[in-house]
Structures are given as C-alpha cells and as structure tokens.
Design an enzyme around this catalytic site. Structure first.
Site, PDB file in Angstrom:
ATOM      1  N   CYS A  70      -0.567   4.326   2.114  1.00  0.00           N
ATOM      2  CA  CYS A  70      -0.861   4.494   3.756  1.00  0.00           C
ATOM      3  C   CYS A  70      -0.351   2.919   4.092  1.00  0.00           C
ATOM      4  O   CYS A  70       0.748   2.598   3.816  1.00  0.00           O
ATOM      5  CB  CYS A  70      -2.305   4.711   4.078  1.00  0.00           C
ATOM      6  N   SER A  71      -1.189   2.080   4.736  1.00  0.00           N
ATOM      7  CA  SER A  71      -1.019   0.896   5.265  1.00  0.00           C
ATOM      8  C   SER A  71      -2.111  -0.060   5.121  1.00  0.00           C
ATOM      9  O   SER A  71      -2.332  -0.973   5.773  1.00  0.00           O
ATOM     10  CB  SER A  71      -0.617   1.102   6.735  1.00  0.00           C
ATOM     11  N   CYS A  72      -2.928  -0.044   3.827  1.00  0.00           N
ATOM     12  CA  CYS A  72      -4.081  -1.047   3.939  1.00  0.00           C
ATOM     13  C   CYS A  72      -3.565  -2.582   3.616  1.00  0.00           C
ATOM     14  O   CYS A  72      -2.319  -2.695   3.030  1.00  0.00           O
ATOM     15  CB  CYS A  72      -4.714  -0.655   2.460  1.00  0.00           C
ATOM     16  N   CYS A 120       0.885  -1.369   0.054  1.00  0.00           N
ATOM     17  CA  CYS A 120       0.053  -0.143   0.133  1.00  0.00           C
ATOM     18  C   CYS A 120       0.942   1.170   0.104  1.00  0.00           C
ATOM     19  O   CYS A 120       1.616   1.625   1.010  1.00  0.00           O
ATOM     20  CB  CYS A 120      -0.845   0.075   1.235  1.00  0.00           C
TER      21      CYS A 120
END
Lengths: 197, 208
Positions: free
Chosen positions: A108-110, A105
């Site tokens: 962000c941090s998906c 991702c």
C-alpha cells in the site's frame, strides 16, 4: 492553485463523486463542521520531512543520541517531540560506507508520517512499489542514486506495523556546522533512501 | 487475497515519476477524499485491516488507473455502503453518474480469532520459511516472499493480525518479525549484494 484570468476547469467525475459522498455523509451528521479543513491543515503543515531532518541532524551531532536512535527509534524520535499515527513503532536504519538502505511499501503506502509527512505520489504508485524490491540497484541508479556495486543494498518493505527512517551518512566537510545547519542539508529523499547526500 | 495491490516484483512498469518535492495535496478533492475516509472509518468503527482490504478489493483495472486518493474515495464509499451509512443508488444519483465501488469480500466472516501467540517462536538469527498460502482474506504477507526462506533479523512485539482484523470484530495478537531475504533467492536472477526485508506476522512463518 488557480491563476488570474483562467476559467475554472469543469468538475471532473471523481470530484463529482467526492462531492456526492461528502453531501450524503454531511446530511447524516457524520462530517463535523470544518473537519475536512482541519484534517488538511494537519497533514499540510504540522508533519513533514523537516521533522525527520531534525532527527538526522541530532544523530549526526550527538553520538549518544545516534546510539539511542538506532536502539529504539520510537523513543529517540519522541525525545524531539515527534510521534503519533504511523510512527508508533519506528526503526532507524543507518547508511554506512558499506551499506545503503531504502524503504518501500509494496502492499500500500506505509510511510513514517510523524518524521516525513505524507508520502509523495511516486512512492505510492505501482512502478516504485513493484520495482524497488526486484531491481533496487537499477531503479536507484535510474532515480539518480547510483550505489557502487560493492555497497550492500538493504530494502525495507513496510509490510507490518514498523515504519522505517533511513539515517543517511553525514556529508564530508560539515564538521563545523551547527545542528540547524546540518538539518538544512537533509532531504526527504535521503531519508527514504532514494538519494545520497 | 491475491489482489492487484500486491505489486512487489511485478514486471513491465516504466520509470518512477519521481519529484524531489511537491504539494501534499495536488487538488482540494484529494484532501476531501482523505477526510471522508476518516469520517466513515470513525462512524462505522472500521479497522486498519478492513480499510486496506476495501482498497485491495478494487477491480484491478480501476486500481491501476486511479489516483491514490481515488482509491481512498472508492474505499470510503464502499465501506459507507457496506456499513449502511449510504446507498449506492443515493451516491449515483448525487454524482450524476456511475460510482464504481470495490468488489465483494471473498473470505467468509471470521467468528473466533483463535489462540494468539504470546512469546516469539523465533529469535534473531533463526531461519524461517514463509507459508505458501493463497487465502481469499486480507493479508499482509506479500506474494513475492511466499514459499521463500529467510533469516529473522528483528522481533517487533505483538500486533493485531490483519487477516483476522479485516473480517470482523475478533482480534488475535502475534509477534511480527523482520525477515531478511537474499534478492538472488527471491528472483533467481543472479543479482548480488541485495537484501530485501519484509515484516511478517508469526502465523505467516514456519521453521526452515
């Protein structure tokens, strides 16, 4: 984890900021009693890569399930009782002798929480997010996952609502194993795509 | 916005600090920061887009030197101040020092969502180009694919457009697509056999 005999370390500035926000929100009645503990418990023990490993093992053991998983990841994963936030739109991508998949991702941090839990720190840090879309073959090799030059690499940047799960190749010599034994072979990193089994 | 969070393809970073397994939270404050963000989001009805944008508005140096959960804390405090739940003065008085928040929203508030897109405009196999676009708003269109052409490989149904959702109560729904880009087209570096797939909302794309 604190150890016996160690003095508690001084409170860091970030801890002071967390405590300040927590106190103000609590005074305003916005943090219910036990809320932090409840949230922490959920992420620490109820979700994690043990769930994804069961999905992968089922797909290895049952060809019909594998077909359903690749056709509709969300529904097939729900058959095993897994779902919820960050898992509402699941797509499973299959590794084959000719294709290696890896997820990232960049924004962000998906990450697919119901099957893999919360992402590790390195997945959320800038080097992985910057480099995996630019030089995946080099980065994978650096991480101990050399992908032969004639194997296509497919990087999946989770930039919208879909969350991905890599279906690793079933290792050779596992023909007689039960589904539980197979699940024991499946690592978190193999389901992110930064390791091959 | 063209913020520091949009990291895809940036060069100069070193090795990935990989570990095969680790605790979910290294420190208790990280779990607390996560829970506080959830409390603020619940109290102020903060959308996913608005939450992400609060992190993206962090000063770049602060972002790059923060632990992941320090970013959540900064977003939680920023949103709590912006929604009137607490004041910065109260936060700094309690913390006994500076409490850095994210920078201001650069985009104007969104009043109307505009018409949504019901039926997908593209199908698997179609060639599309990503709009070359530098909006000051929140967006989920990474910089590294803007202006680039790729092939639609999957259509994923309708989802709330983050660019709208992050800036008010209006919502617009559009299909998203997984678009396959040849890494050699993205980076012009001659690498072969590498394809990068990015999930993009309908309005990020034009026919190619």
């Amino acid at each position: 984890m604190s150890e016996h005999g160690h003095r508690p370390s001084p409170v860091s500035p970030v801890e002071q900021r967390v405590a300040a926000l927590a106190a103000l929100l609590t005074e305003r009645g916005l943090v219910p009693e036990g809320f932090v503990e409840k949230v922490t418990r959920r992420y620490e023990s109820e979700i994690g890569p043990m769930n994804g490993a069961k999905v992968v093992a089922r797909a290895w053991a049952d060809g019909g399930y594998k077909e359903r998983l690749l056709a509709d990841g969300t529904a097939a994963i729900a058959e095993l009782g897994f779902g919820g936030p960050e898992g509402d739109h699941m797509v499973a991508v299959e590794n084959t002798p000719a294709v290696h998949n890896v997820i990232v991702c960049t924004l962000c941090s998906c990450y697919p929480w119901p099957v893999l839990g919360l992402p590790p720190a390195w997945y959320k840090d800038p080097p992985y997010r910057a480099r995996m879309v630019r030089e995946p073959r080099a980065l994978l090799a650096e991480m101990g996952c050399a992908v032969p030059d004639d194997v296509e690499i497919r990087v999946w940047d989770s930039s919208a609502e879909v969350r991905y799960l890599v279906l690793p190749q079933r290792p050779a010599g596992t023909e007689g194993m039960t589904e539980t034994e197979l699940a024991g072979l499946v690592t978190r990193d193999s389901m992110i795509g930064v390791a091959r089994l | 916005m063209d913020g520091i969070h949009d990291l895809g393809g940036l060069q100069g970073f070193g090795p990935v600090a990989h570990s095969p397994a680790e605790p979910v939270f290294d420190r208790p404050w990280q779990a607390a920061a996560r829970a506080l963000l959830m409390a603020v989001a619940g109290a102020a009805d903060v959308s996913g887009g608005e939450f992400r944008h609060a992190i993206e508005r962090m000063e770049p140096g602060h972002y790059l030197t923060s632990d992941y959960y320090e970013r959540w804390l900064t977003a939680a405090a920023t949103l709590a101040v912006e929604h009137g739940l607490v004041t910065l003065a109260d936060l700094e008085a309690r913390a006994g020092g500076r409490f850095p928040l994210s920078g201001p929203v650069l985009a104007p508030p969104v009043a109307g969502a505009g018409p949504g897109v019901d039926a997908p405009r593209y199908l698997a196999g179609d060639r599309v180009r990503v709009r070359e676009w530098h909006s000051p708003a929140h967006t989920r269109c990474p910089r590294y694919v803007r202006g680039k052409a790729g092939i639609v490989v999957r259509v994923d149904g309708s989802h709330s457009v983050p660019d709208i959702e992050a800036h008010g109560t209006a919502r617009r729904y559009e299909p998203t697509y997984s678009v396959r880009f040849d890494a050699a087209d993205l980076w012009r570096d001659g690498q072969r056999g590498v394809f990068v797939h990015v999930d993009l909302w309908d309005s990020y794309l034009e026919p190619s």
